[in-house]
Design a protein around this motif. Structure first.
Motif: not given
Lengths: 395, 395
Positions: B102, B110-113, B116, B164-166, B169, B370-371
């Protein structure tokens, strides 16, 4: 009173001039992409293109703007043609095979990114609705109504879109009822839709019940599903300019409903609460984020001044003044108007800068990017012009 | 030379004092959560807890720090006990059932987020490796090696984590080879692992081949898979402090390999290129983002000064000086050191503020979120002390 009327007449002339001689000409006609359709909007201060990618939100918003100018200012062919270019690009390139819209595409419409939100869809609703009114194109009207239904489905079906967070600490944002209310208002006031009034009632009730906190004089940005405050950094974070945007959506609804006094009181209360929390008493302007208990905000850029909250506060204060006659709102309108047109407006090239440091100096020169384009500023100038014309006609 | 030695002796004493009398005591022992294990690190300037949530990156980093202090400074029981609390919390609460970690959990785990990315995993590798060395706990060593294998799998298997991206590119970031190189270095230098040297070679080769651009004197943050520059806003965005962190990881590798001259040249080149692009000639300090062609950066807060790039540049310049003797690096080291300890250091409460406006004023007072937590600053003070002790021993 006579002085106020003189001031408001001057403001009406000013907004009209800014809209048509400064803001709109910055973007159009040069941004219409004749080769691929849609708009090339990521521009530096002087209009130089810095990226030819297309942000789907802004493609929809620009289409809405051109259609709305055509519907309400003057039926200029170039505005209608530009709007058609936007509609075609949205329809041809911005939908995934699962029916959801993309967020970011290349100039020729290849997808770069899809997100877990449906703001692309809400802007496509207002684009199609305004364009349908301008053009009489029934397929655009159908598209607007269909997408509005999809947005309601996304908004009311838990788990239909992938979640960013687990269910450990469920939360909901004021953004959903706000954007849905404004989308419904636009839909109703262009092509009409029998679902709108009832849904607007529900969203306003939700905002009033769950987000507006009389005891601490605050409009929350995020709350638990039952409306309680989540006492963690994210849950405490306020966005005063956004809450004030919600305030004017509610004042707009009050006006639509023959100046409904309960809605006027609710909109003015939200404005009062969040002006107090958002106005920077030291430097002027609206601070981006605040903490409900004045603790540090996670976002390090929390004290920057962004263009769009100023557009929303300019509208909200003017609307509150013309609907209540309370001089306080006139004073606030002057304060935020004078600050914004002094600090954000680019007198040399037209349009506004997007991002200032707290002290009012420019942090970044671009006029257009993934989030900024021809929307908040021209909408403000257009909307203020509409309400002033209506008010001055009656005065 | 004698003057330089005097200065470096003074610096060694300064870093030791800051680390042990100012930075570490800000966080410990008060942050060890005796009830649930792990650490309570989201603190305001004076140490007041502003959120009891736990950021998984920082839980791992704090565990690494306490273990490393135990391994290299002094075998204090309280540091080992603290590290054990961190290891237990990571093992008991920070893994999802699919084996991924996580990103953000509640105080009781408990997990929040979940995100990827696998940075939670890389920090768990260095936490377990340093703790295994400190404690002799073989299960932690196994965990470190197992997770390092998972990280290699994530880094080398396209599509294994949601994108996150296609694929329209494709792009890759310098962050992956950088963090993997540093993770491998830590693993190798605590408990050893036969895979490390070969992987480090590959990651350095990838950085040199695809990210370092001699013709325009630049280290790119993101490139196409073949190393070409993606001429769109995101692709043009540079992060000078991050690239300079990569430079010192390579200089560290050069030192490990008996002062490999090719690696020294590569690390110094990366530092030279990005000092030129990142150092703010007007206000001092390292600017956060730049555009490779000096066009506007999408991120509106691009000209802010963050704490951690300054930690990385302090290390890189000192390491470049002791490895080359080039006076330029000594001068740069003094410049960034003096700026950072004047502007970021909180003389009243200890530790550093995290976020300054471009002009050096404080934008946000929190010491932890958070960082940000006990990592970049104590790592810098600890690492500088290590290299100075080693250098002065030989001098």
């Amino acid at each position: 009173m006579k002085l106020a009327i003189e001031y408001l007449k001057k403001q009406a002339a000013f907004y009209k001039n800014q809209l048509l001689k400064d803001t709109v000409p910055f973007w159009f006609p040069r941004s219409i992409d004749k080769e691929h359709g849609g708009f090339l909007l990521m521009r530096d201060a002087d209009g130089t293109l810095i990226d030819d990618d297309k942000a789907v939100w802004i493609q929809g918003r620009a289409t809405w703007l051109l259609s709305t100018l055509y519907n309400t200012i003057e039926p200029k062919k170039e505005w209608l043609d530009g709007a058609k270019s936007g509609i075609d690009f949205l329809n041809n390139h911005c939908f995934d095979t699962d029916g959801q819209m993309f967020f970011h595409v290349t100039r020729d419409g290849k997808p770069i990114r899809k997100r877990r939100y449906y703001f692309s869809e809400t802007f496509a609703v207002i684009a199609n609705a305004a364009y349908a009114k301008a053009s009489g194109d029934e397929s655009a009207a159908e598209k607007a109504r269909y997408l509005f239904g999809k947005c309601i489905e996304y908004a009311t079906t838990p788990g239909i879109l992938p979640a960013k967070f687990t269910n450990t600490r469920p939360a909901k944002g004021i953004g959903v009822p706000m954007i849905m209310m404004n989308t419904a208002q636009q839909l109703r006031e262009t092509i009409g839709d029998p679902r709108c009034d009832e849904w607007i009632d529900k969203w306003i009730a939700e905002i009033e019940r769950d987000f507006v906190k009389d005891d601490i004089k605050c409009v929350m940005e995020q709350v638990a599903p039952d409306g309680s405050i989540i006492d963690h950094i994210d849950g405490r974070t306020l966005n005063p300019g956004h809450a004030i945007e919600g305030a004017w959506f509610i004042l707009h609804e009050a006006k639509y409903r023959n100046n409904d006094p309960k809605l006027i009181a609710l909109g003015c209360k939200m404005l009062d609460f969040m002006w107090e929390r958002g106005w920077d008493k030291e430097h002027g302007g609206i601070l981006y984020f605040r903490d409900v208990y004045d603790e540090p905000v996670q976002e390090y850029w929390q004290d920057m001044k962004f263009w769009w909250p100023h557009n929303e506060v300019i509208i909200a204060t003017l609307l509150a003044y013309v609907m209540t006659g309370d001089e306080k709102y006139m004073q606030w309108h002057k304060m935020v108007h004078d600050y914004a047109y002094e600090k954000f407006h680019d007198k040399e090239n037209g349009e506004w800068y997007g991002y200032l440091h707290r002290d009012g100096t420019i942090a970044q020169t671009a006029k257009g990017n993934m989030y900024k384009g021809p929307f908040h500023l021209p909408r403000q100038e257009w909307y203020c012009l509409q309400i002033l014309n209506e008010y001055l006609d009656k005065a």
